[in-house]
Scaffold this motif. Structure first.
Motif, PDB file in Angstrom:
ATOM      1  N   SER A 143      67.949  44.248  35.178  1.00  0.00           N
ATOM      2  CA  SER A 143      67.022  45.377  35.127  1.00  0.00           C
ATOM      3  C   SER A 143      65.601  44.860  35.258  1.00  0.00           C
ATOM      4  O   SER A 143      65.319  43.726  34.890  1.00  0.00           O
ATOM      5  N   ASN A 144      64.708  45.682  35.787  1.00  0.00           N
ATOM      6  CA  ASN A 144      63.290  45.321  35.747  1.00  0.00           C
ATOM      7  C   ASN A 144      62.443  46.516  35.323  1.00  0.00           C
ATOM      8  O   ASN A 144      62.978  47.574  35.007  1.00  0.00           O
ATOM      9  N   ASN A 145      61.133  46.321  35.283  1.00  0.00           N
ATOM     10  CA  ASN A 145      60.204  47.329  34.738  1.00  0.00           C
ATOM     11  C   ASN A 145      60.651  47.783  33.346  1.00  0.00           C
ATOM     12  O   ASN A 145      60.603  48.975  33.030  1.00  0.00           O
ATOM     13  N   ILE A 146      61.098  46.857  32.518  1.00  0.00           N
ATOM     14  CA  ILE A 146      61.658  47.255  31.213  1.00  0.00           C
ATOM     15  C   ILE A 146      60.544  47.559  30.219  1.00  0.00           C
ATOM     16  O   ILE A 146      59.646  46.747  30.011  1.00  0.00           O
ATOM     17  N   MET A 147      60.636  48.736  29.632  1.00  0.00           N
ATOM     18  CA  MET A 147      59.590  49.230  28.737  1.00  0.00           C
ATOM     19  C   MET A 147      60.238  49.936  27.546  1.00  0.00           C
ATOM     20  O   MET A 147      61.209  50.667  27.695  1.00  0.00           O
ATOM     21  N   PHE A 148      59.681  49.711  26.369  1.00  0.00           N
ATOM     22  CA  PHE A 148      60.215  50.321  25.151  1.00  0.00           C
ATOM     23  C   PHE A 148      59.201  51.310  24.585  1.00  0.00           C
ATOM     24  O   PHE A 148      58.011  51.001  24.498  1.00  0.00           O
ATOM     25  N   CYS A 149      59.664  52.492  24.233  1.00  0.00           N
ATOM     26  CA  CYS A 149      58.801  53.510  23.612  1.00  0.00           C
ATOM     27  C   CYS A 149      59.346  53.829  22.231  1.00  0.00           C
ATOM     28  O   CYS A 149      60.275  54.631  22.087  1.00  0.00           O
ATOM     29  N   PRO A 150      58.759  53.217  21.174  1.00  0.00           N
ATOM     30  CA  PRO A 150      59.254  53.463  19.817  1.00  0.00           C
ATOM     31  C   PRO A 150      59.065  54.931  19.446  1.00  0.00           C
ATOM     32  O   PRO A 150      57.995  55.494  19.689  1.00  0.00           O
ATOM     33  N   GLY A 151      60.086  55.546  18.916  1.00  0.00           N
ATOM     34  CA  GLY A 151      59.984  56.931  18.459  1.00  0.00           C
ATOM     35  C   GLY A 151      59.879  57.961  19.570  1.00  0.00           C
ATOM     36  O   GLY A 151      59.618  59.131  19.297  1.00  0.00           O
ATOM     37  N   TYR A 152      60.092  57.552  20.817  1.00  0.00           N
ATOM     38  CA  TYR A 152      60.008  58.499  21.955  1.00  0.00           C
ATOM     39  C   TYR A 152      60.997  59.639  21.780  1.00  0.00           C
ATOM     40  O   TYR A 152      62.153  59.431  21.431  1.00  0.00           O
ATOM     41  N   ASP A 153      60.498  60.861  21.997  1.00  0.00           N
ATOM     42  CA  ASP A 153      61.384  62.016  21.824  1.00  0.00           C
ATOM     43  C   ASP A 153      61.149  63.044  22.926  1.00  0.00           C
ATOM     44  O   ASP A 153      60.141  63.745  22.916  1.00  0.00           O
ATOM     45  N   ASN A 154      62.053  63.112  23.856  1.00  0.00           N
ATOM     46  CA  ASN A 154      62.041  64.163  24.881  1.00  0.00           C
ATOM     47  C   ASN A 154      60.663  64.353  25.527  1.00  0.00           C
ATOM     48  O   ASN A 154      60.108  65.441  25.523  1.00  0.00           O
ATOM     49  N   GLY A 155      60.112  63.274  26.062  1.00  0.00           N
ATOM     50  CA  GLY A 155      58.840  63.378  26.767  1.00  0.00           C
ATOM     51  C   GLY A 155      57.620  63.124  25.894  1.00  0.00           C
ATOM     52  O   GLY A 155      56.515  62.971  26.396  1.00  0.00           O
TER      53      GLY A 155
END
Ligand SMILES: *[C@@H]1O[C@H](CO)[C@@H](O)[C@H](O)[C@H]1NC(C)=O
Ligand SMILES: *[C@@H]1O[C@H](CO)[C@@H](O)[C@H](O)[C@H]1NC(C)=O
Ligand SMILES: *[C@@H]1O[C@H](CO)[C@@H](O)[C@H](O)[C@H]1NC(C)=O
Length: 205
Positions: A143-155
């Motif tokens: 995989s590439n462009n790997i990004m983590f969004c903590p607590g992300y919820d439906n946009g």
């Protein structure tokens, strides 16, 4: 050297060999362009990636349904009933209604945008996480462009926004046979993400 001693030595050698036959495969990423690759639109359209169509296995043995129930009720696996062979516990000092250590992982695989669930885990480093290995690697492609969004919820992103992933790791067992479907993440975060967002305790059983 007596016979008994030799057999003890053999047993120890076999254990040592098993410990070393599972090598860890790591991949490092240049994170300069990772965050810029994602627009809100792309994130909303990212498809949830499902696990490989393969019998659930832990350490080369199929697990029984009782064990499977335990594993799929883990917070990490709640979304897709996936398959990471470890159990997680929420550290008591965190509020259960602040799910920041849990979030969405966005990535591109075979030129398609996908998402998975990932979690921050308790480490000395403070910037490590865990997800399913099938979200990091598939059929010879990483995989590439790997990004983590903590607590992300439906946009909706949390105040921690988007964090690029600088390094991933998984066992070669996954690459060779799709067993041990879990992988490590190293976050590109200035400071300790774990102290800011909280983290899950973990163990491999
Ligand atoms: C995002 O990355 C992909 C490669 O995975 C590339 O083809 C695409 O052009 C990039 N898009 C932007 C906006 O950077
Ligand atoms: C996600 O947000 C959209 C609007 O942005 C809304 O229509 C939809 O119901 C939400 N889904 C969930 C599961 O909350
Ligand atoms: C990281 O944070 C420290 C303290 O907040 C700051 O001085 C430093 O410039 C930051 N480094 C980067 C690369 O942003």
């Amino acid at each position: 050297m007596n016979k008994k001693y030799i057999s003890y030595m053999l047993i120890i050698l076999i254990i040592v060999e098993n410990a070393f036959t599972q090598s860890i495969i790591t991949k490092t990423y240049n994170v300069d362009k990772t965050l810029a690759n994602w627009t809100r639109e792309k994130m909303l359209n990212a498809k949830t990636l499902h696990p490989p169509n393969k019998e659930f296995k832990v350490r080369n043995k199929a697990i029984n349904s009782g064990e499977k129930d335990t594993i799929s009720s883990d917070p990490v696996n709640a979304e897709s009933e996936v398959n990471a062979p470890f159990s997680v516990g929420i550290k008591s000092e965190f509020e259960v209604n602040t799910p920041l250590p849990l979030g969405k992982l966005f990535f591109t695989l075979f030129n398609e945008d996908h998402s998975c669930t990932a979690s921050i885990i308790t480490t000395d480093d403070g910037n490590a996480g865990i997800t399913a290995a099938h979200c990091l690697y598939s059929h010879g492609e990483y995989s590439n462009n790997i990004m983590f969004c903590p607590g992300y919820d439906n946009g909706t992103e949390s105040f921690l926004g988007r964090i690029a992933v600088a390094k991933t790791s998984m066992l070669d067992t996954f690459i060779n046979s799709l067993d041990e479907d879990y992988g490590g993440l190293k976050f590109d975060f200035n400071g300790s993400l774990q102290s800011t967002a909280g983290s899950f305790g973990w163990c491999i059983n």
